[in-house]
Scaffold this motif. Structure first.
Motif, mmCIF file in Angstrom:
data_model
loop_
_atom_site.group_PDB
_atom_site.id
_atom_site.type_symbol
_atom_site.label_atom_id
_atom_site.label_comp_id
_atom_site.label_asym_id
_atom_site.label_seq_id
_atom_site.Cartn_x
_atom_site.Cartn_y
_atom_site.Cartn_z
ATOM 1 N N ILE A 84 47.540 1.811 18.922
ATOM 2 C CA ILE A 84 47.912 2.961 19.749
ATOM 3 C C ILE A 84 49.205 3.590 19.232
ATOM 4 C CG2 ILE A 84 48.725 3.633 22.046
ATOM 5 C CD1 ILE A 84 46.714 1.653 23.205
ATOM 6 N N ALA A 85 50.168 2.751 18.829
ATOM 7 C CA ALA A 85 51.415 3.281 18.260
ATOM 8 C C ALA A 85 51.130 4.054 16.971
ATOM 9 C CB ALA A 85 52.388 2.139 17.993
ATOM 10 N N ARG A 86 50.248 3.521 16.144
ATOM 11 C CA ARG A 86 49.892 4.219 14.893
ATOM 12 C C ARG A 86 49.188 5.542 15.187
ATOM 13 N NH1 ARG A 86 49.014 2.919 9.473
ATOM 14 N NH2 ARG A 86 48.602 4.895 8.414
ATOM 15 N N LEU A 87 48.306 5.542 16.174
ATOM 16 C CA LEU A 87 47.619 6.777 16.548
ATOM 17 C C LEU A 87 48.605 7.800 17.082
ATOM 18 C CD1 LEU A 87 44.956 8.315 16.901
ATOM 19 C CD2 LEU A 87 44.713 7.221 19.147
ATOM 20 N N THR A 88 49.608 7.344 17.813
ATOM 21 C CA THR A 88 50.636 8.255 18.323
ATOM 22 C C THR A 88 51.407 8.903 17.178
ATOM 23 O OG1 THR A 88 50.888 6.913 20.334
ATOM 24 C CG2 THR A 88 52.687 8.422 19.773
ATOM 25 N N ILE A 89 51.786 8.096 16.191
ATOM 26 C CA ILE A 89 52.519 8.631 15.037
ATOM 27 C C ILE A 89 51.664 9.640 14.276
ATOM 28 C CG2 ILE A 89 53.571 8.028 12.834
ATOM 29 C CD1 ILE A 89 54.336 5.328 14.085
ATOM 30 N N ASP A 90 50.393 9.309 14.053
ATOM 31 C CA ASP A 90 49.505 10.235 13.345
ATOM 32 C C ASP A 90 49.326 11.537 14.120
ATOM 33 O OD1 ASP A 90 49.189 8.352 11.370
ATOM 34 O OD2 ASP A 90 47.290 7.573 12.142
ATOM 35 N N THR A 91 49.269 11.440 15.453
ATOM 36 C CA THR A 91 49.112 12.645 16.268
ATOM 37 C C THR A 91 50.344 13.531 16.182
ATOM 38 O OG1 THR A 91 47.697 11.395 17.806
ATOM 39 C CG2 THR A 91 48.561 13.504 18.566
ATOM 40 N N VAL A 92 51.530 12.908 16.240
ATOM 41 C CA VAL A 92 52.769 13.685 16.131
ATOM 42 C C VAL A 92 52.851 14.369 14.774
ATOM 43 C CG1 VAL A 92 55.287 13.525 16.079
ATOM 44 C CG2 VAL A 92 53.994 12.246 17.798
ATOM 45 N N ARG A 93 52.471 13.677 13.729
ATOM 46 C CA ARG A 93 52.483 14.277 12.387
ATOM 47 C C ARG A 93 51.519 15.456 12.294
ATOM 48 N NH1 ARG A 93 52.369 8.771 8.627
ATOM 49 N NH2 ARG A 93 54.592 8.234 8.863
ATOM 50 N N SER A 94 50.374 15.335 12.939
ATOM 51 C CA SER A 94 49.379 16.405 12.853
ATOM 52 C C SER A 94 49.840 17.685 13.533
ATOM 53 C CB SER A 94 48.056 15.939 13.468
ATOM 54 O OG SER A 94 48.171 15.744 14.870
ATOM 55 N N VAL A 95 50.820 17.565 14.441
ATOM 56 C CA VAL A 95 51.343 18.761 15.110
ATOM 57 C C VAL A 95 51.968 19.712 14.095
ATOM 58 C CG1 VAL A 95 53.037 19.610 16.784
ATOM 59 C CG2 VAL A 95 51.699 17.562 17.294
ATOM 60 N N PHE A 96 52.582 19.159 13.063
ATOM 61 C CA PHE A 96 53.345 19.967 12.109
ATOM 62 C C PHE A 96 52.512 20.380 10.890
ATOM 63 C CE2 PHE A 96 56.247 17.102 14.337
ATOM 64 C CZ PHE A 96 57.132 18.015 14.882
ATOM 65 N N ARG A 97 51.218 20.061 10.910
ATOM 66 C CA ARG A 97 50.346 20.483 9.820
ATOM 67 C C ARG A 97 49.528 21.692 10.264
ATOM 68 N NH1 ARG A 97 49.217 14.811 9.097
ATOM 69 N NH2 ARG A 97 47.150 15.128 10.006
ATOM 70 N N ARG A 98 49.635 22.763 9.520
ATOM 71 C CA ARG A 98 48.909 23.983 9.867
ATOM 72 C C ARG A 98 47.447 23.860 9.448
ATOM 73 N NH1 ARG A 98 53.016 28.928 8.206
ATOM 74 N NH2 ARG A 98 54.774 28.284 9.538
ATOM 75 N N PRO A 99 46.561 24.585 10.152
ATOM 76 C CA PRO A 99 46.832 25.418 11.334
ATOM 77 C C PRO A 99 46.840 24.590 12.618
ATOM 78 C CG PRO A 99 44.533 25.593 10.738
ATOM 79 C CD PRO A 99 45.158 24.699 9.702
ATOM 80 N N PHE A 100 47.613 25.041 13.600
ATOM 81 C CA PHE A 100 47.639 24.356 14.889
ATOM 82 C C PHE A 100 46.414 24.792 15.696
ATOM 83 C CE2 PHE A 100 48.847 23.698 19.295
ATOM 84 C CZ PHE A 100 49.398 22.425 19.239
#
Length: 256
Positions: A11-27
């Motif tokens: 779950i912690a790894r999924l959280t980190i991956d989700t946060v990283r995906s916020v900054f990858r375009r396109p949103f």
């Protein structure tokens, strides 16, 4: 215990991956808006019914208890504080954990066991950005809004009982609610809702993406999602309440 720590790490790894995906375009703005409607707007009747009648029951029970001491005039104060600080955020989150969390897990679980998620990876798409981010963002935006609405409807449910059963006028009822409530109390309830939204979304997505074993496995993942989200909400509520009281006592007096 091993499984618990493994799932916590996942779950912690999924959280980190989700946060990283916020900054990858396109949103995925369109996907987030769509999920806000599916997960948030369609949950409005459930939240409304739950909080209105909870506030009404609180008013009935409080009026009976306070009647023994002749202080039924404070029904509005008890209902208001209970709904804003505890019952409103927790009940809204638990109802959405059952409705929304189970739906997310079942949907993603069916895609996982049907190998649709693997097909997305094979085509170069990121399942976290496509599937997890829109749902988690929608919950982070809609659950606080639904919580605020649930607080208000719960207080209105208490007012309905106070006016119909105790012959109080609405203005007097609201004066008692405002008398004991501060901005910090409202912010405390809303602040909890963001954490509850995170737990519901991330646990539901994790259970869906790790489901296996066909239809039976999807059912088990859905059960684990609802149970895990509900337990996380109740445990987090205790620590968040302690933190909120500490902030109000030591820091909040600077602002209100």
């Amino acid at each position: 215990m091993t499984r618990y720590f493994v799932e916590t790490g996942q779950i912690a790894r999924l959280t980190i991956d989700t946060v990283r995906s916020v900054f990858r375009r396109p949103f995925p703005v369109d996907a987030v808006v769509q999920q806000m409607f599916r997960l948030g707007a369609r949950s409005l009747p459930l939240v409304a019914l739950t909080t209105i009648f909870t506030g009404a029951v609180m008013a009935v029970q409080t009026a009976y208890s306070l009647g023994k001491y002749g202080v039924q005039v404070y029904v509005g104060a008890f209902v208001g504080m209970s709904m804003v600080k505890e019952l409103g955020p927790v009940l809204t989150a638990v109802m959405l954990a059952a409705r929304v969390g189970a739906g997310i897990t079942a949907e993603l679980g069916a895609m996982t066991v049907g190998e649709q998620v693997d097909a997305m990876r094979a085509l170069g798409a990121d399942p976290v950005k496509v599937l997890v981010l829109p749902r988690l963002m929608a919950l982070l935006l809609m659950i606080p809004a639904l919580t605020m609405l649930g607080m208000t409807l719960g207080i209105l449910g208490g007012m309905w009982v106070a006016v119909a059963e105790l012959d109080q006028v609405p203005g007097y009822y609201w004066s008692k609610v405002i008398e004991v409530m501060s901005v910090g109390d409202v912010l405390s309830g809303l602040g909890k809702s963001f954490f509850f939204a995170y737990f519901i979304g991330i646990i539901a997505c994790h259970q869906g993406l790790t489901a296996h074993g066909g239809a039976s496995g999807v059912g088990q993942a859905t059960t684990r999602s609802v149970v895990g989200s509900s337990i996380s909400i109740f445990i987090a509520n205790f620590f968040l309440s302690k933190a909120s009281l500490f902030l109000q006592q030591h820091i909040g007096r600077i602002f209100w």
